[in-house]
Write an enzyme that holds these catalytic residues in place. Sequence first.
Site, PDB file in Angstrom:
ATOM      1  N   ASP A 141       0.104  32.196   1.971  1.00  0.00           N
ATOM      2  CA  ASP A 141      -0.367  32.179   3.288  1.00  0.00           C
ATOM      3  C   ASP A 141       0.533  31.739   4.414  1.00  0.00           C
ATOM      4  OD1 ASP A 141      -3.400  30.742   4.882  1.00  0.00           O
ATOM      5  OD2 ASP A 141      -2.388  32.707   5.105  1.00  0.00           O
ATOM      6  N   LYS A 144       4.571  36.688   6.699  1.00  0.00           N
ATOM      7  CA  LYS A 144       4.461  38.039   5.970  1.00  0.00           C
ATOM      8  C   LYS A 144       5.762  38.477   5.269  1.00  0.00           C
ATOM      9  CE  LYS A 144       4.301  41.023  10.111  1.00  0.00           C
ATOM     10  NZ  LYS A 144       5.148  40.244  11.156  1.00  0.00           N
ATOM     11  N   ASP A 169      -3.085  35.911   1.275  1.00  0.00           N
ATOM     12  CA  ASP A 169      -4.072  36.142   2.425  1.00  0.00           C
ATOM     13  C   ASP A 169      -3.248  37.124   3.257  1.00  0.00           C
ATOM     14  OD1 ASP A 169      -5.117  34.224   5.323  1.00  0.00           O
ATOM     15  OD2 ASP A 169      -6.122  35.714   4.331  1.00  0.00           O
ATOM     16  N   GLU A 199     -10.032  36.180   9.681  1.00  0.00           N
ATOM     17  CA  GLU A 199     -11.006  34.911   9.929  1.00  0.00           C
ATOM     18  C   GLU A 199     -11.535  35.054  11.350  1.00  0.00           C
ATOM     19  OE1 GLU A 199      -7.878  34.960   8.540  1.00  0.00           O
ATOM     20  OE2 GLU A 199      -6.371  33.809  10.122  1.00  0.00           O
TER      21      GLU A 199
HETATM   22  C1  7JM Z   1      -1.779  35.024  14.257  1.00  0.00           C
HETATM   23  C2  7JM Z   1      -2.571  36.260  13.902  1.00  0.00           C
HETATM   24  N1  7JM Z   1      -2.930  37.095  14.965  1.00  0.00           N
HETATM   25  C3  7JM Z   1      -3.478  38.316  14.954  1.00  0.00           C
HETATM   26  C4  7JM Z   1      -3.807  38.545  13.599  1.00  0.00           C
HETATM   27  C5  7JM Z   1      -3.538  37.614  12.332  1.00  0.00           C
HETATM   28  C6  7JM Z   1      -2.999  36.547  12.546  1.00  0.00           C
HETATM   29  C7  7JM Z   1      -2.562  35.565  11.575  1.00  0.00           C
HETATM   30  C8  7JM Z   1      -3.828  35.548  10.659  1.00  0.00           C
HETATM   31  C9  7JM Z   1      -3.459  34.557   9.517  1.00  0.00           C
HETATM   32  O1  7JM Z   1      -4.475  34.367   8.549  1.00  0.00           O
HETATM   33  C10 7JM Z   1      -2.079  34.071   8.940  1.00  0.00           C
HETATM   34  N2  7JM Z   1      -1.874  33.580   8.117  1.00  0.00           N
HETATM   35  C11 7JM Z   1      -0.553  32.971   7.932  1.00  0.00           C
HETATM   36  N3  7JM Z   1       0.488  33.235   8.567  1.00  0.00           N
HETATM   37  C12 7JM Z   1       0.206  34.129   9.914  1.00  0.00           C
HETATM   38  O2  7JM Z   1       1.073  34.192  10.483  1.00  0.00           O
HETATM   39  C13 7JM Z   1      -1.062  34.280   9.977  1.00  0.00           C
HETATM   40  C14 7JM Z   1      -1.463  35.147  11.258  1.00  0.00           C
HETATM   41 MG    MG Z   2      -3.607  33.533   6.628  1.00  0.00          MG
END
Ligand code: 7JM
Ligand code: MG
Length: 214
Positions: A141, A144, A169, A199
């Site tokens: 997590d 990416k 995730d 989320e």
């Molecule tokens: C930050 C964000 N903005 C829009 C859409 C998704 C996200 C997002 C959501 C997450 O659960 C993440 N988990 C780990 N690392 C991440 O960088 C990350 C980024």
């Molecule tokens: Mg995440």
Amino acid sequence: TRSTRPQRLLNAVRKHATRGDPQSVISAIDHFCRHSEWAMNIGDEKGSILDSVVSELNPEKVLELGTYCGYSTVRIARLLPPGARLITLEFNADYAAIARQVIAWAGLEDRVQLVEGASEDWIPRMKEHFGIETFDFVFLDHWKDRYLPDTKLMEDCGLLRKGTVLLADNVICPGVPDYLQYVRNSLSYKSCYFKSHLEYTKAEDGLEKSVFLG
Ligand SMILES: Cc1ncccc1-c1cc(O)c2nc[nH]c(=O)c2c1
Ligand SMILES: [Mg+2]
């Protein structure tokens, strides 16, 4: 100076959660993220899928890549037996400082080791520095672009064994296409997708569960 979002999240935990009660910490963070400020915790919907994977596995040795504020750290650690160990890696020192306090508020510091630094620097040192042979469960997590190289690095460092479960995730949003292609096509993994939502939103996202076959 202005507070940061992780600091405001920690304030909400201190204000609304009970010390030593992990569920109240989880609920306080979910309430803060739904009603005050969105934050990139796995959240309650995908968090329930994480809970079911951990509960089914009962892992002794767990690695989390990407701590952020410690929300998933608390979700996982609250389900582990006291003898189990969770090592969580966080690159961002400000996030790590908040996560330590969230984990402590939940009363789970005895089974969690938070390590600050880059995953690619620490993965090769897991055996000699933490006395870890192999991990039973890995939660990805963090960033990416690191999912695939870190998975290959864990393979090369002999940190995965027959049956080790990787749970990733954000495989849809933000998305990790190179990682998905690898675990879904490699003969070394049995992979499946748990469809869910990003989320605290209605956007699609999901978790990919991949069992290492050795
Ligand atoms: C930050 C964000 N903005 C829009 C859409 C998704 C996200 C997002 C959501 C997450 O659960 C993440 N988990 C780990 N690392 C991440 O960088 C990350 C980024
Ligand atoms: Mg995440």
